[in-house]
Design a protein around this motif. Structure first.
Motif, PDB file in Angstrom:
ATOM      1  N   LEU A 107       0.798  -1.225   0.000  1.00 47.99           N
ATOM      2  CA  LEU A 107       0.000   0.000   0.000  1.00 47.99           C
ATOM      3  C   LEU A 107       0.833   1.280   0.000  1.00 47.99           C
ATOM      4  N   PRO A 108       1.923   1.386   0.796  1.00 51.54           N
ATOM      5  CA  PRO A 108       2.710   2.633   0.768  1.00 51.54           C
ATOM      6  C   PRO A 108       3.292   2.941  -0.607  1.00 51.54           C
ATOM      7  N   TYR A 109       3.427   1.900  -1.466  1.00 56.86           N
ATOM      8  CA  TYR A 109       4.026   2.095  -2.795  1.00 56.86           C
ATOM      9  C   TYR A 109       2.979   2.268  -3.885  1.00 56.86           C
ATOM     10  N   GLN A 110       1.708   1.996  -3.575  1.00 55.46           N
ATOM     11  CA  GLN A 110       0.597   2.234  -4.489  1.00 55.46           C
ATOM     12  C   GLN A 110       0.822   1.597  -5.864  1.00 55.46           C
ATOM     13  N   LEU A 111       0.921   0.274  -5.896  1.00 57.30           N
ATOM     14  CA  LEU A 111       1.094  -0.427  -7.159  1.00 57.30           C
ATOM     15  C   LEU A 111      -0.124  -0.186  -8.050  1.00 57.30           C
ATOM     16  N   PHE A 112       0.126   0.236  -9.269  1.00 56.46           N
ATOM     17  CA  PHE A 112      -0.925   0.698 -10.168  1.00 56.46           C
ATOM     18  C   PHE A 112      -1.994  -0.362 -10.443  1.00 56.46           C
ATOM     19  N   SER A 113      -1.601  -1.618 -10.588  1.00 59.52           N
ATOM     20  CA  SER A 113      -2.535  -2.662 -11.007  1.00 59.52           C
ATOM     21  C   SER A 113      -3.153  -3.434  -9.846  1.00 59.52           C
ATOM     22  N   PHE A 114      -2.852  -3.030  -8.600  1.00 54.90           N
ATOM     23  CA  PHE A 114      -3.359  -3.767  -7.442  1.00 54.90           C
ATOM     24  C   PHE A 114      -4.533  -3.025  -6.817  1.00 54.90           C
ATOM     25  N   ASN A 115      -5.583  -3.772  -6.489  1.00 53.37           N
ATOM     26  CA  ASN A 115      -6.759  -3.189  -5.844  1.00 53.37           C
ATOM     27  C   ASN A 115      -6.652  -3.381  -4.331  1.00 53.37           C
TER      28      ASN A 115
ATOM     29  N   PHE B  23      -8.784   1.734 -10.908  1.00 54.40           N
ATOM     30  CA  PHE B  23      -9.689   2.716 -11.513  1.00 54.40           C
ATOM     31  C   PHE B  23      -9.354   4.127 -11.028  1.00 54.40           C
ATOM     32  N   PHE B  24      -9.127   4.256  -9.717  1.00 55.04           N
ATOM     33  CA  PHE B  24      -8.789   5.564  -9.149  1.00 55.04           C
ATOM     34  C   PHE B  24      -7.459   6.061  -9.703  1.00 55.04           C
ATOM     35  N   TYR B  25      -6.452   5.181  -9.738  1.00 51.73           N
ATOM     36  CA  TYR B  25      -5.125   5.590 -10.224  1.00 51.73           C
ATOM     37  C   TYR B  25      -5.196   6.060 -11.667  1.00 51.73           C
ATOM     38  N   LYS B  26      -5.962   5.342 -12.500  1.00 56.46           N
ATOM     39  CA  LYS B  26      -6.103   5.748 -13.907  1.00 56.46           C
ATOM     40  C   LYS B  26      -6.718   7.143 -13.990  1.00 56.46           C
ATOM     41  N   LYS B  27      -7.784   7.354 -13.232  1.00 54.69           N
ATOM     42  CA  LYS B  27      -8.459   8.656 -13.215  1.00 54.69           C
ATOM     43  C   LYS B  27      -7.499   9.744 -12.732  1.00 54.69           C
ATOM     44  N   TRP B  28      -6.691   9.414 -11.723  1.00 52.60           N
ATOM     45  CA  TRP B  28      -5.743  10.390 -11.163  1.00 52.60           C
ATOM     46  C   TRP B  28      -4.709  10.807 -12.210  1.00 52.60           C
ATOM     47  N   TYR B  29      -4.098   9.831 -12.896  1.00 52.87           N
ATOM     48  CA  TYR B  29      -3.061  10.152 -13.872  1.00 52.87           C
ATOM     49  C   TYR B  29      -3.609  10.917 -15.070  1.00 52.87           C
ATOM     50  N   VAL B  30      -4.791  10.556 -15.547  1.00 56.99           N
ATOM     51  CA  VAL B  30      -5.403  11.287 -16.659  1.00 56.99           C
ATOM     52  C   VAL B  30      -5.673  12.734 -16.239  1.00 56.99           C
TER      53      VAL B  30
END
Length: 327
Positions: free
Chosen positions: A159-167, A176-183
């Motif tokens: 969790l501290p590293y926030q892996l993009f593909s892990f829920n 889904f959140f990470y994708k929205k954040w980066y866009v």
């Protein structure tokens, strides 16, 4: 005059390139602060992320750290447990990461900024022949932390590293959140940085192409977007520090780049190391128009998740045994 160095401990043999070099860089910053010489130790890198990783390329980046021509025969080696111990002459002081990081964190913003500026100036002066920037495009690099074949930490522990593909089962920590954040952050960067050049985005990460299918699809609607996946660390690092804008991940590799890059830099709120003053911290609530109550709820759930990790990973019996000597 005394000398500062960084020597990795046995516990640090599973640290990758970004983690080990950030330790050496912070120790070097302390040497700049005290006007001490610096001596480089031999570092052993964890290569399971990339079995073909060549250390020479990265080592040459920081070759200028060795700034003493003195012979160390009469020097005593001492591992410091406190920055106040750096007082005696003819000592080689080994600075563990937690000591140098704590010291850099304690400096005023101006002091830290001045040290990082001095380090950057030295870095680019000694490495200017190694870089050839593409000036035809305005380049945005997204360094995204994702799963890797060399990982030693798995599941919710990441969790501290926030892996993009892990829920992680949290409303603000899932693919889904990470994708929205980066866009959203890319759109904000483009709006803030008007450029007459053509735009190009590089997604710098590890893992499978399918992990980034949705993100690439959305970003490609904006401009040319390239996947830069599982590429040699040296090439990826160069891509990051030469970009006009760099979006950092919650990683040591990103942190190292933030200390070097002269471009504009952005990071999601909540990073754990002392950042350079020219890194813009992106607040989730402002970026994604999250209400105050929602943000409090997200934080509450996040704190519960971190508390569970703390309970899971803390060896209470060992602590009690060392503290009270009952057993």
């Amino acid at each position: 005059m005394s000398i500062i160095t960084f020597r990795q401990s046995n516990r640090e043999y599973t640290e990758a390139v970004g983690s080990l070099y950030q330790r050496e860089v912070l120790a070097y910053l302390v040497s700049l602060k005290y006007n001490f010489y610096f001596f480089r130790s031999n570092l052993i890198f964890y290569k399971k992320h990339n079995l073909n990783f060549k250390t020479n390329n990265f080592n040459n980046f920081f070759k200028f750290f060795n700034n003493s021509k003195k012979k160390f025969k009469n020097y005593k080696i001492f591992t410091a447990s406190n920055i106040k111990q750096l007082t005696k002459k003819n000592y080689v002081y080994n600075l563990p990461f937690h000591i140098s990081e704590k010291f850099i964190s304690s400096l005023s913003l101006k002091e830290r900024t001045d040290l990082i500026k001095k380090f950057r100036k030295n870095f680019w002066k000694h490495n200017k022949k190694k870089f050839n920037k593409n000036k035809d495009y305005f380049q945005i690099a997204l360094h995204i932390r994702n799963r890797s074949k060399g990982d030693t930490i798995f599941g919710n522990d990441t969790l501290p590293y926030q892996l993009f593909s892990f829920n992680y089962g949290l409303p603000n920590n899932n693919p889904f959140f990470y994708k929205k954040w980066y866009v959203s952050v890319v759109k904000q960067i483009i709006k803030k940085n008007k450029s007459s050049k053509k735009l190009k985005i590089y997604i710098c990460s590890t893992g499978n192409k399918k992990d980034f299918f949705g993100l690439k699809k959305e970003l490609s609607k904006i401009c040319q977007t390239n996947l830069y996946l599982n590429i040699d660390e040296y090439k990826t690092f160069k891509k990051m520090i030469l970009s006009d804008c760099l979006v950092l991940s919650q990683s040591s590799f990103s942190y190292l780049a933030s200390l070097i890059s002269n471009g504009k830099k952005y990071i999601r709120n909540g990073f754990r190391h002392p950042l350079p003053s020219d890194v813009e911290i992106i607040n989730d609530r402002q970026l994604l128009k999250i209400s105050y109550l929602e943000s409090l709820y997200f934080k509450f759930l996040e704190n519960i998740a971190y508390f569970k990790l703390f309970i899971k990973n803390t060896e209470f019996k060992k602590i009690i045994k060392n503290k009270f000597k009952f057993f």
